[in-house]
Enzyme design. Structure first.
Site, short mmCIF file in Angstrom:
data_model
loop_
_atom_site.label_atom_id
_atom_site.label_comp_id
_atom_site.label_asym_id
_atom_site.label_seq_id
_atom_site.Cartn_x
_atom_site.Cartn_y
_atom_site.Cartn_z
N ALA A 103 94.23 40.15 -42.44
CA ALA A 103 94.88 40.62 -40.99
C ALA A 103 96.81 41.18 -41.80
O ALA A 103 97.10 42.36 -41.48
CB ALA A 103 95.61 40.21 -40.02
N ASP B 133 87.05 42.13 -44.17
CA ASP B 133 87.16 41.76 -43.08
C ASP B 133 88.50 43.11 -43.16
O ASP B 133 89.37 43.47 -41.92
CB ASP B 133 87.70 40.55 -42.80
CG ASP B 133 86.72 40.03 -42.39
OD1 ASP B 133 85.43 40.70 -41.42
OD2 ASP B 133 86.86 38.30 -42.49
N LYS C 297 91.58 38.73 -36.08
CA LYS C 297 90.65 38.94 -36.14
C LYS C 297 89.62 38.33 -34.81
O LYS C 297 89.71 36.91 -35.25
CB LYS C 297 89.80 39.99 -37.08
CG LYS C 297 88.02 39.82 -36.75
CD LYS C 297 87.32 40.21 -38.30
CE LYS C 297 87.60 38.83 -37.93
NZ LYS C 297 86.40 37.91 -38.42
N ALA D 19 90.60 30.57 -41.34
CA ALA D 19 90.01 30.49 -39.97
C ALA D 19 88.76 31.26 -39.11
O ALA D 19 88.75 30.43 -37.81
CB ALA D 19 90.56 30.04 -38.99
N ILE E 245 89.27 34.31 -38.21
CA ILE E 245 89.92 35.16 -37.37
C ILE E 245 90.56 35.82 -38.09
O ILE E 245 91.42 36.83 -37.98
CB ILE E 245 90.48 34.53 -36.92
CG1 ILE E 245 92.04 33.31 -37.41
CG2 ILE E 245 90.24 33.54 -35.74
CD1 ILE E 245 92.84 32.79 -36.75
N GLY E 246 90.30 36.21 -40.16
CA GLY E 246 91.24 36.83 -40.78
C GLY E 246 92.10 37.57 -41.18
O GLY E 246 92.78 38.08 -40.97
N GLY E 247 93.12 35.79 -40.48
CA GLY E 247 94.33 36.17 -41.25
C GLY E 247 95.26 36.45 -42.54
O GLY E 247 96.36 37.72 -42.11
N GLY E 248 94.31 36.29 -43.28
CA GLY E 248 94.88 36.99 -44.56
C GLY E 248 94.27 38.63 -44.73
O GLY E 248 95.15 39.71 -45.56
#
Length: 294
Positions: free
Chosen positions: A106, A138, A11, A99, A101-104
């Site tokens: 996503a 998110d 994200k 980070a 960018i919403g890794g978790g």
């Protein structure tokens, strides 16, 4: 046996405006969000009970898997859907954690999409939406995983017809705790945010028939209100933004979310690839990806 796969795309907050802080303590936001081509991958195999295994170059970043957002998302949907079919999940982890960018998030959203498919539930089913909202701010926007306007504390999501934008994502590998960034803004419950002098959150967003140049102009007129605060916490973010901004073909550099990942928008995929290769060579410990946003 049912085997399903989903991509958990990174994200990117192209803009992020803080409007104020609500009475419930959450910050009221307005953010144009897009999703990158780079992603984690999640595989689901139907089974008698839930399990999670993690592979990939960033598997070690996931820590205790009982606290993983994949497990949390499965648990939250199971609480809302009686006799939910679950099974074994394998997460191939490529995106950096914590980070911006919403890794978790996503990953959690991909979990909900997989379980919805395995249980013949629509992705916009109220139970899936409720589980996404409960999983994290998110997760609802990541559930859609395509360009949209995110409002409130993440619960209001409106799709937008953003054209594909070439980009480079860079994370210098430093922590920027989200709670510290919002705390530094210093808003009390019920207070509104005063944007920088001359700035506005009232942007006329283009339509589906608008050219990419119109979208770029609108994005440039916005900002990320968390960026100045994050730079004070981790000054290397300013270095990343400067390097991206000075790269040939870069039309805009900005931070995503609460950091530390920054993005540069580029005029072509070729210029983005060239810039990414140069940054990787100069900073081999940084996470650098040439991608596209949509």
């Amino acid at each position: 046996m049912t085997v399903l796969k989903e991509r958990a795309r990174a994200k990117v907050n192209l803009t992020l405006h803080v409007l104020g802080r609500r009475g419930d303590g959450y910050h009221d936001l307005e953010s144009l969000v897009a999703f990158a081509d780079c992603a984690d991958a999640l595989t689901f195999s139907e089974g008698e009970s839930f399990s999670l295994a993690v592979t990939g170059p960033r598997a070690a970043d996931c820590g205790d898997l009982t606290d993983n957002l994949v497990a949390k998302a499965e648990r939250l949907l199971a609480e809302r859907v009686p006799k939910l079919k679950s099974g074994a999940f394998v997460l191939d982890k490529h995106l950096p954690a914590a980070a911006g960018i919403g890794g978790g998030s996503a990953d959690a959203a991909a979990t909900l999409r997989l379980l919805a498919g395995a249980n013949d539930i629509a992705r916009d089913d109220v139970r899936v939406i409720a589980a996404a909202q409960a999983a994290g701010a998110d997760v609802p926007v990541c559930l859609l995983s395509s360009a949209c306007m995110m409002r409130g504390a993440g619960e209001r999501v409106t799709p937008l017809p953003l054209p594909r934008l070439p980009c480079v994502l860079v994370n210098p590998g430093v922590p920027v705790p989200t709670k510290d960034v919002f705390a530094a803004i210093g808003l009390k419950a019920g207070e509104t945010f005063t944007p920088p002098s001359g700035a506005t959150a009232d942007i006329a967003w283009p339509t589906a028939s608008s050219p990419p140049t119109a979208w770029l102009a609108a994005i440039k007129s916005g900002r990320n209100d968390l960026e100045p605060v994050a730079v004070k916490i981790q000054p290397v973010i300013a270095e990343v933004l400067a390097l991206l901004g000075s790269a040939k073909g870069c039309t805009l550099s900005r931070m995503s979310g609460s950091g530390a990942t920054c993005f540069g928008l580029f005029d072509t995929d070729a210029s983005a690839a060239t810039a990414a290769a140069s940054l990787k060579s100069a900073h081999p410990t940084w996470w650098v990806e040439a991608s596209g946003l949509s």
